[in-house]
Write a protein that holds these residues in place. Sequence first.
Motif, PDB file in Angstrom:
ATOM      1  N   THR A  70       0.759  -1.030  -0.026  1.00 40.31           N
ATOM      2  CA  THR A  70      -0.014   0.010  -0.126  1.00 40.31           C
ATOM      3  C   THR A  70       0.802   1.365   0.186  1.00 40.31           C
ATOM      4  O   THR A  70       0.700   2.265  -0.684  1.00 40.31           O
ATOM      5  CB  THR A  70      -0.766   0.033   1.305  1.00 40.31           C
ATOM      6  N   ASP A 138      -7.382  -1.978  -3.627  1.00 41.29           N
ATOM      7  CA  ASP A 138      -6.431  -2.662  -2.406  1.00 41.29           C
ATOM      8  C   ASP A 138      -7.198  -3.880  -1.600  1.00 41.29           C
ATOM      9  O   ASP A 138      -8.367  -3.849  -1.879  1.00 41.29           O
ATOM     10  CB  ASP A 138      -6.274  -1.571  -1.263  1.00 41.29           C
ATOM     11  N   GLU A 139      -6.511  -4.841  -1.365  1.00 47.25           N
ATOM     12  CA  GLU A 139      -7.148  -6.113  -0.844  1.00 47.25           C
ATOM     13  C   GLU A 139      -7.927  -6.580  -1.554  1.00 47.25           C
ATOM     14  O   GLU A 139      -9.182  -7.135  -1.371  1.00 47.25           O
ATOM     15  CB  GLU A 139      -7.985  -5.530   0.554  1.00 47.25           C
TER      16      GLU A 139
ATOM     17  N   ARG B 184      -1.553  -4.697  13.600  1.00 47.21           N
ATOM     18  CA  ARG B 184      -1.950  -3.380  13.567  1.00 47.21           C
ATOM     19  C   ARG B 184      -2.236  -2.772  14.827  1.00 47.21           C
ATOM     20  O   ARG B 184      -2.389  -1.747  15.185  1.00 47.21           O
ATOM     21  CB  ARG B 184      -3.286  -2.928  12.684  1.00 47.21           C
TER      22      ARG B 184
HETATM   23 MG    MG Z   1      -2.365  -2.840   2.612  1.00 44.53          MG
END
Ligand code: MG
Lengths: 352, 352
Positions: A70, A138-139, B184
């Motif tokens: 990312t 993304d993803e 995260r």
């Molecule tokens: Mg990512």
Amino acid sequence: MFEGFGANKRRKVNIEEEPEHTKPWVEKYRPKKLDDVSAQDHTISVLKKTLTSANLPHMLFYGPPGTGKTSTIFALTRELYGPELSKTRVLELNASDERGIAIVREKVKNFARLTVSKPSKEALEKYPCPPYKIIILDEADSMTADAQSALRRTMENHSNVTRFCLICNYVTRIIDPLASRCSKFRFKSLDESNAIGRLKEISQLENVPHEEGALQRILEISNGDMRRAITLLQSAAKRLGFGELDKITSQEVEELAGLVPTHILQEMLNKVSQGNVNEIIEYVNEFVKNGWSAVSVVNQLHDYYITSNDYGTDFKNKISLLLFDADAKLANGTNEHLQLLNLLVQISQVPT
Amino acid sequence: MSLWVDKYRPRSLDTLSHNGHLTSVLQSISQQPRDLPHLLLYGPNGSGKKTRCMALLESIFGQGVYKMKIDVRQFVTPSNRKLDLNVVSSAYHLEITPSDMGINDRIVIQQLLKEVAQMEQVDFQESQDGLAHRYKCVVINEADSLTRDAQAALRRTMEKYSRNVRLIMLCDSVSSIISPIKSRCFMVRCPAPPNDETVNILNYVASKEKVQLESDEVLKVIAQESEGNLRKALLMLESMALCNEMQLKKSTPIIKPDWESVISKLATKIQKEKSVGCLVECRSFLYDLLAHCIPARTILQELTFALLRNSSNEKAKIAILQTSSIFDERLSLGNKPIYHLEGFVARAMCSM
Ligand SMILES: [Mg+2]
Ligand SMILES: Nc1ncnc2c1ncn2[C@@H]1O[C@H](COP(=O)(O)OP(=O)(O)O)[C@@H](O)[C@H]1O
């Protein structure tokens, strides 16, 4: 009428302008330029070439979490368009957005149809500003196969004004016709020598003293996931100044990562090798009260059995099967207590 | 009048009982809350995760976090269905529980998070260290029951909105949380209190409520029975005290929830008779338990342990555990609990 949470006390903000010091470190130290991305030299050098030639193919980034996928695409768009123009030239769709077939088609269509805004003079001087827009999915591995095949057409229809960048963890989850239209970039899991530099840099900037080997330990535990490594570093840094701690130690890092301490693991292994079912049941009853995650126990047992020289291949094979079975069951959200107990009892029955 | 469990819930970090180490971890977090990472608190049921979470919020935002209100919010699914949901919030945080929203959890969470992220506290206190109040916390209870879809959607959202939103996730088991989310978060393990700590806490509450104790013995029995679940221990203390005119003797019988004795009876039945007739009788027990909202996985766990206790044959124990681990997985994957519970009973009968 309901007006949002505490509407009176809150105001709209512009998410773009973020002061760095209020962000968690993973965000604060997200690479801003292609050059900041460490350990993906090949990918980065290829991407930099596209910067000068101003002709970008569709792209597919794949690789494990926390390897910079990312970050890289955002760094790339920033270098292509500069911060201002990126706002209108780049569309990000990720797993949090609605990505049914119709919706993706609609969103992409609308975005592609908007005429490209003219870059300002300053932007043109500093950035290549190629005449197309970039759509980031993304993803993408969480999109259904149907949505993906619908995307094929969309990609073709708009290919004169848009470039797509698909990002995923597992390249096999992207349907072939889609994958074959893209240049593929593999993001390697970060190895120690590359990642340690970045961690050292961050710990210097944030002024965190650390014991010899503590940063290495963080990397070993994170298993090539830089995001996990940075989060762990920040977690450990928060603990400084409390109690005896004046620098980050390997022990503290292990504790924060939720690893079962070696002496407790040894205790468990002893119980297992004695093979008394009742005692194992008793032991596990007490063990689960400590809240360690069963997945972590399975991983640690795996490391122990597989690297140990005390066991033959046949034994290791049988143990591995049991461990994999338990791991698969746990991943389905099963009861940790039952699964851990069953695993240990089964292991205890395997003849050495 | 509130239950003793709620009445004596510690409300700030300094009044937290049991596990000083964990409390110091939380204190170190609250000291520099500006760049707080997302948090994930995990540990067994009744070990005090929610209490600690609220105490932490109190130390960051002040007493205001306990001034909570409930709003009914309306959400619209992509298929245009409307759903109403109760959302608990204070000026500084809001709470959501995935099981309230079923398979629509992704939509609800994303909508809430987006809304929170677009606003920013303007009255953050300049006094403490400045910007501690810039973000709002979103507490996700039972985070382990979030659907995969919802978890995938959280990945980018957690990064994108990290300036204005901090998540605090609470769960019993981290095994079903996907690793990109774990990487995260600052993961905080919350162990259950050891028995002597439980006794201390029971003692304190008993003296506050003027319960006359003949000796500590009865408290030790309660602590033992509650298996590290503090909520269960306090509920037991309260009901026993109320049933015995606030006088507890060594010989006072322990009051267990009805459903536990139903399960013991069920276990005895399974062990006594291996027949279709008995299976039919067992079914009505199971239906009864489910009708009283006892979660299927709790039934399976209790039943397994009751069977293990009753059986003296080691082979049988191993077989029961193995069966139980299989049906535990089917429970998580399927959606008709009665099938799998009954399947377990039938298999268990055969292995006795
Ligand atoms: Mg990512
Ligand atoms: N190659 C890398 N070089 C430097 N930092 C990295 C790298 N990969 C990941 N990181 C760190 O990890 C965080 C997450 O990276 P990200 O690009 O979002 O990973 P993903 O591959 O999962 O999309 C970043 O904020 C950054 O701090």
